[in-house]
Design a protein around this motif. Structure first.
Motif, PDB file in Angstrom:
ATOM      1  N   LEU A   4      71.759   4.924 113.948  1.00 32.90           N
ATOM      2  CA  LEU A   4      71.462   4.538 112.564  1.00 32.90           C
ATOM      3  C   LEU A   4      70.126   5.094 112.124  1.00 32.90           C
ATOM      4  CD1 LEU A   4      72.073   2.869 110.001  1.00 32.90           C
ATOM      5  CD2 LEU A   4      70.898   0.971 111.125  1.00 32.90           C
ATOM      6  N   PHE A   5      69.109   4.954 112.961  1.00 32.80           N
ATOM      7  CA  PHE A   5      67.782   5.481 112.630  1.00 32.80           C
ATOM      8  C   PHE A   5      67.817   6.997 112.452  1.00 32.80           C
ATOM      9  CE2 PHE A   5      65.434   1.794 114.905  1.00 32.80           C
ATOM     10  CZ  PHE A   5      65.727   0.964 113.851  1.00 32.80           C
ATOM     11  N   ASP A   6      68.512   7.679 113.353  1.00 34.24           N
ATOM     12  CA  ASP A   6      68.609   9.140 113.258  1.00 34.24           C
ATOM     13  C   ASP A   6      69.329   9.564 111.982  1.00 34.24           C
ATOM     14  OD1 ASP A   6      67.279   9.425 115.645  1.00 34.24           O
ATOM     15  OD2 ASP A   6      69.123   9.604 116.826  1.00 34.24           O
ATOM     16  N   PHE A   7      70.427   8.888 111.651  1.00 35.00           N
ATOM     17  CA  PHE A   7      71.180   9.220 110.444  1.00 35.00           C
ATOM     18  C   PHE A   7      70.325   9.040 109.194  1.00 35.00           C
ATOM     19  CE2 PHE A   7      73.804   7.908 106.848  1.00 35.00           C
ATOM     20  CZ  PHE A   7      74.631   9.014 106.725  1.00 35.00           C
ATOM     21  N   LEU A   8      69.648   7.903 109.103  1.00 34.85           N
ATOM     22  CA  LEU A   8      68.827   7.636 107.916  1.00 34.85           C
ATOM     23  C   LEU A   8      67.655   8.602 107.797  1.00 34.85           C
ATOM     24  CD1 LEU A   8      68.773   3.745 107.858  1.00 34.85           C
ATOM     25  CD2 LEU A   8      69.893   5.264 106.242  1.00 34.85           C
ATOM     26  N   SER A   9      67.010   8.905 108.899  1.00 41.91           N
ATOM     27  CA  SER A   9      65.851   9.790 108.828  1.00 41.91           C
ATOM     28  C   SER A   9      66.242  11.223 108.484  1.00 41.91           C
ATOM     29  CB  SER A   9      65.064   9.749 110.140  1.00 41.91           C
ATOM     30  OG  SER A   9      65.855  10.237 111.194  1.00 41.91           O
ATOM     31  N   GLN A  10      67.498  11.609 108.738  1.00 44.11           N
ATOM     32  CA  GLN A  10      67.945  12.967 108.430  1.00 44.11           C
ATOM     33  C   GLN A  10      68.546  13.104 107.041  1.00 44.11           C
ATOM     34  OE1 GLN A  10      70.634  14.009 111.544  1.00 44.11           O
ATOM     35  NE2 GLN A  10      69.050  14.054 113.110  1.00 44.11           N
ATOM     36  N   HIS A  11      69.116  12.037 106.480  1.00 47.63           N
ATOM     37  CA  HIS A  11      69.874  12.164 105.238  1.00 47.63           C
ATOM     38  C   HIS A  11      69.210  11.558 104.009  1.00 47.63           C
ATOM     39  CE1 HIS A  11      72.971  12.964 108.279  1.00 47.63           C
ATOM     40  NE2 HIS A  11      73.502  13.734 107.343  1.00 47.63           N
ATOM     41  N   VAL A  12      68.210  10.738 104.170  1.00 43.58           N
ATOM     42  CA  VAL A  12      67.517  10.150 103.018  1.00 43.58           C
ATOM     43  C   VAL A  12      66.017  10.290 103.236  1.00 43.58           C
ATOM     44  CG1 VAL A  12      69.362   8.506 102.504  1.00 43.58           C
ATOM     45  CG2 VAL A  12      67.530   7.816 103.999  1.00 43.58           C
ATOM     46  N   SER A  13      65.257  10.021 102.178  1.00 44.09           N
ATOM     47  CA  SER A  13      63.806  10.115 102.305  1.00 44.09           C
ATOM     48  C   SER A  13      63.289   9.017 103.232  1.00 44.09           C
ATOM     49  CB  SER A  13      63.148   9.989 100.933  1.00 44.09           C
ATOM     50  OG  SER A  13      63.299   8.671 100.438  1.00 44.09           O
ATOM     51  N   ALA A  14      62.087   9.189 103.724  1.00 38.63           N
ATOM     52  CA  ALA A  14      61.507   8.222 104.654  1.00 38.63           C
ATOM     53  C   ALA A  14      61.337   6.863 103.992  1.00 38.63           C
ATOM     54  CB  ALA A  14      60.163   8.741 105.168  1.00 38.63           C
ATOM     55  N   ASP A  15      60.908   6.850 102.732  1.00 42.75           N
ATOM     56  CA  ASP A  15      60.712   5.580 102.029  1.00 42.75           C
ATOM     57  C   ASP A  15      62.031   4.829 101.870  1.00 42.75           C
ATOM     58  OD1 ASP A  15      58.031   6.140 101.751  1.00 42.75           O
ATOM     59  OD2 ASP A  15      58.246   6.960  99.727  1.00 42.75           O
ATOM     60  N   LEU A  16      63.069   5.536 101.475  1.00 49.60           N
ATOM     61  CA  LEU A  16      64.370   4.905 101.285  1.00 49.60           C
ATOM     62  C   LEU A  16      64.958   4.442 102.609  1.00 49.60           C
ATOM     63  CD1 LEU A  16      66.568   4.092  99.300  1.00 49.60           C
ATOM     64  CD2 LEU A  16      67.558   6.365  99.583  1.00 49.60           C
ATOM     65  N   ALA A  17      64.737   5.192 103.679  1.00 46.61           N
ATOM     66  CA  ALA A  17      65.235   4.789 104.991  1.00 46.61           C
ATOM     67  C   ALA A  17      64.593   3.478 105.437  1.00 46.61           C
ATOM     68  CB  ALA A  17      64.969   5.887 106.016  1.00 46.61           C
ATOM     69  N   VAL A  18      63.284   3.364 105.263  1.00 44.10           N
ATOM     70  CA  VAL A  18      62.584   2.131 105.632  1.00 44.10           C
ATOM     71  C   VAL A  18      63.069   0.979 104.761  1.00 44.10           C
ATOM     72  CG1 VAL A  18      60.319   1.006 105.646  1.00 44.10           C
ATOM     73  CG2 VAL A  18      60.565   3.315 106.545  1.00 44.10           C
ATOM     74  N   PHE A  19      63.253   1.232 103.472  1.00 43.58           N
ATOM     75  CA  PHE A  19      63.715   0.208 102.547  1.00 43.58           C
ATOM     76  C   PHE A  19      65.109  -0.296 102.923  1.00 43.58           C
ATOM     77  CE2 PHE A  19      65.714  -1.035  98.484  1.00 43.58           C
ATOM     78  CZ  PHE A  19      64.817  -2.009  98.082  1.00 43.58           C
ATOM     79  N   LEU A  20      66.027   0.612 103.218  1.00 45.57           N
ATOM     80  CA  LEU A  20      67.394   0.226 103.565  1.00 45.57           C
ATOM     81  C   LEU A  20      67.462  -0.521 104.892  1.00 45.57           C
ATOM     82  CD1 LEU A  20      69.373   3.401 102.477  1.00 45.57           C
ATOM     83  CD2 LEU A  20      69.284   1.190 101.329  1.00 45.57           C
ATOM     84  N   VAL A  21      66.692  -0.071 105.872  1.00 43.18           N
ATOM     85  CA  VAL A  21      66.707  -0.742 107.170  1.00 43.18           C
ATOM     86  C   VAL A  21      66.137  -2.151 107.046  1.00 43.18           C
ATOM     87  CG1 VAL A  21      65.691  -0.711 109.490  1.00 43.18           C
ATOM     88  CG2 VAL A  21      66.695   1.357 108.547  1.00 43.18           C
ATOM     89  N   SER A  22      65.155  -2.345 106.182  1.00 44.74           N
ATOM     90  CA  SER A  22      64.573  -3.682 106.029  1.00 44.74           C
ATOM     91  C   SER A  22      65.540  -4.652 105.351  1.00 44.74           C
ATOM     92  CB  SER A  22      63.271  -3.614 105.235  1.00 44.74           C
ATOM     93  OG  SER A  22      63.508  -3.278 103.885  1.00 44.74           O
ATOM     94  N   MET A  23      66.582  -4.151 104.707  1.00 47.17           N
ATOM     95  CA  MET A  23      67.567  -5.011 104.054  1.00 47.17           C
ATOM     96  C   MET A  23      68.737  -5.377 104.973  1.00 47.17           C
ATOM     97  SD  MET A  23      67.545  -3.351 100.234  1.00 47.17           S
ATOM     98  CE  MET A  23      69.147  -3.926  99.854  1.00 47.17           C
ATOM     99  N   ILE A  24      68.864  -4.766 106.132  1.00 46.98           N
ATOM    100  CA  ILE A  24      69.949  -5.059 107.074  1.00 46.98           C
ATOM    101  C   ILE A  24      69.601  -6.351 107.815  1.00 46.98           C
ATOM    102  CG2 ILE A  24      71.185  -4.233 109.117  1.00 46.98           C
ATOM    103  CD1 ILE A  24      70.575  -1.382 108.151  1.00 46.98           C
TER     104      ILE A  24
END
Length: 66
Positions: A4-24
């Motif tokens: 999940l971390f690898d997918f988010l860091s490759q496909h979305v911006s860093a800010d959006l990845a941190v934001f989305l992970v904090s909502m899980i």
């Protein structure tokens, strides 16, 4: 979890990845802070984005939970 971390860091911006992970629900702040610091973001920015992402769903959960 790592996938999940690898997918988010490759496909979305860093800010959006941190934001989305904090909502899980199971990962929340613990995972988003780790992800943000691993990407190389400043800790204060990671903390603020994580807190906003963690607090944002609460009103919707309270309103729709009844």
């Amino acid at each position: 979890m790592q996938a999940l971390f690898d997918f988010l860091s490759q496909h979305v911006s860093a800010d959006l990845a941190v934001f989305l992970v904090s909502m899980i629900p199971l990962i929340e702040l613990r995972g988003s802070v780790i992800l943000g610091t691993a990407i190389g973001m400043p800790w204060l920015r990671v903390l603020l984005i994580s807190l906003i992402g963690n607090i944002l769903p609460i009103p919707f959960i309270l309103l729709l939970g009844e």
